[in-house]
Write a protein that holds these residues in place. Structure first.
Motif, mmCIF file in Angstrom:
data_model
loop_
_atom_site.group_PDB
_atom_site.id
_atom_site.type_symbol
_atom_site.label_atom_id
_atom_site.label_comp_id
_atom_site.label_asym_id
_atom_site.label_seq_id
_atom_site.Cartn_x
_atom_site.Cartn_y
_atom_site.Cartn_z
ATOM 1 N N LEU A 28 64.825 42.819 66.253
ATOM 2 C CA LEU A 28 65.059 42.570 65.061
ATOM 3 C C LEU A 28 66.080 41.521 64.643
ATOM 4 O O LEU A 28 66.113 40.726 64.003
ATOM 5 N N SER A 29 67.353 41.664 65.499
ATOM 6 C CA SER A 29 68.317 40.896 65.400
ATOM 7 C C SER A 29 68.225 39.391 65.910
ATOM 8 O O SER A 29 68.232 38.431 65.158
ATOM 9 N N GLU A 30 67.177 39.425 66.844
ATOM 10 C CA GLU A 30 66.800 38.028 67.393
ATOM 11 C C GLU A 30 66.004 37.572 66.386
ATOM 12 O O GLU A 30 65.975 36.176 66.266
ATOM 13 N N LEU A 31 64.973 38.000 66.015
ATOM 14 C CA LEU A 31 64.025 37.562 64.981
ATOM 15 C C LEU A 31 64.639 36.948 63.680
ATOM 16 O O LEU A 31 64.508 36.063 63.294
ATOM 17 N N ALA A 32 65.662 38.008 63.420
ATOM 18 C CA ALA A 32 66.608 37.354 62.127
ATOM 19 C C ALA A 32 67.274 35.941 62.344
ATOM 20 O O ALA A 32 67.165 35.207 61.479
ATOM 21 N N LEU A 63 61.874 36.768 56.987
ATOM 22 C CA LEU A 63 63.320 36.966 57.022
ATOM 23 C C LEU A 63 63.672 38.260 55.971
ATOM 24 O O LEU A 63 64.083 39.185 56.433
ATOM 25 N N ASN A 64 63.110 38.091 54.739
ATOM 26 C CA ASN A 64 63.334 39.196 53.873
ATOM 27 C C ASN A 64 62.594 40.509 54.450
ATOM 28 O O ASN A 64 63.265 41.679 54.147
ATOM 29 N N ILE A 65 61.525 40.602 55.090
ATOM 30 C CA ILE A 65 60.888 41.534 55.485
ATOM 31 C C ILE A 65 61.793 42.303 56.748
ATOM 32 O O ILE A 65 61.696 43.498 56.690
ATOM 33 N N VAL A 66 62.312 41.533 57.443
ATOM 34 C CA VAL A 66 63.049 41.809 58.697
ATOM 35 C C VAL A 66 64.498 42.760 58.397
ATOM 36 O O VAL A 66 64.776 43.645 58.614
ATOM 37 N N GLN A 67 65.013 42.144 57.209
ATOM 38 C CA GLN A 67 66.304 42.528 56.632
ATOM 39 C C GLN A 67 65.803 43.760 55.824
ATOM 40 O O GLN A 67 66.613 44.765 55.867
ATOM 41 N N ALA A 92 57.899 33.008 65.908
ATOM 42 C CA ALA A 92 58.963 32.619 65.377
ATOM 43 C C ALA A 92 59.750 31.479 66.151
ATOM 44 O O ALA A 92 59.973 30.277 65.660
ATOM 45 N N GLN A 93 60.002 31.625 67.565
ATOM 46 C CA GLN A 93 60.340 30.712 68.374
ATOM 47 C C GLN A 93 59.623 29.541 68.410
ATOM 48 O O GLN A 93 60.094 28.253 68.487
ATOM 49 N N ASP A 94 58.062 29.612 68.419
ATOM 50 C CA ASP A 94 57.482 28.377 68.555
ATOM 51 C C ASP A 94 57.598 27.768 67.328
ATOM 52 O O ASP A 94 57.390 26.396 67.213
ATOM 53 N N GLU A 95 57.458 28.441 66.083
ATOM 54 C CA GLU A 95 57.652 27.617 65.006
ATOM 55 C C GLU A 95 59.292 26.681 64.895
ATOM 56 O O GLU A 95 59.249 25.646 64.311
ATOM 57 N N LEU A 96 60.332 27.438 65.437
ATOM 58 C CA LEU A 96 61.271 26.881 65.485
ATOM 59 C C LEU A 96 61.239 25.388 66.149
ATOM 60 O O LEU A 96 61.742 24.422 65.962
ATOM 61 N N GLN A 97 60.569 25.549 67.309
ATOM 62 C CA GLN A 97 60.341 24.260 68.262
ATOM 63 C C GLN A 97 59.431 23.266 67.189
ATOM 64 O O GLN A 97 59.804 22.155 67.615
ATOM 65 N N LEU A 98 58.321 23.852 66.679
ATOM 66 C CA LEU A 98 57.778 22.811 65.797
ATOM 67 C C LEU A 98 58.415 22.133 64.974
ATOM 68 O O LEU A 98 58.216 20.914 64.690
#
Length: 132
Positions: A28-32, A63-67, A92-98
């Motif tokens: 969760l912290s990594e996802l946020a 992000l709101n869901i995770v928080q 999420a990591q794939d989207e960040l790379q995109l």
């Protein structure tokens, strides 16, 4: 009777059951953090970019869901509806790379060459190309 709470269960979890997808100890912290990084990277794209607008809205929602989950992994998994929390992290990591690729490609700019006649026709419908 001993009841496993989700954080304890996550610590004891040894497999996601998906080949190649390892268990993350603090997802969760990594996802946020990944969602925050994505939002930060998106700010470099023009605010008129449709990709930026859509991705910003989706990432902020996630992000709101995770928080809101406040450390409850099963609640986050249920609300995100992307399978295991590790799968959400991978997405999420794939989207960040995109985002960085979209910035490199400058996908919001008009086409360098005019499309061939009929290139944007699908099933008898013509799509319009705007050059704003």
């Amino acid at each position: 009777m001993f009841r496993l709470t989700r954080p304890v269960f996550q610590a004891l979890k040894t497999s996601t059951g998906i080949t190649g997808l390892k268990v993350h100890q603090s997802p969760l912290s990594e996802l946020a953090n990944t969602y925050q990084s994505t939002l930060s990277a998106l700010s470099a794209l023009p605010s008129s970019s449709v990709y930026r607008q859509g991705t910003e809205a989706l990432t902020q929602r996630k992000l709101n869901i995770v928080q809101k989950a406040q450390g409850d992994i099963s609640e986050a998994e249920k609300e995100l509806d992307e399978g295991h929390i590790e799968e959400s992290l991978e997405i999420a990591q794939d989207e960040l790379q995109l985002v960085s690729k979209m910035a490199e490609w400058k996908a919001w700019e008009p086409l360098e060459e005019k499309p061939e006649p009929g290139q944007w026709e699908y099933a008898g419908k013509t799509a319009t190309v705007s050059s704003s």
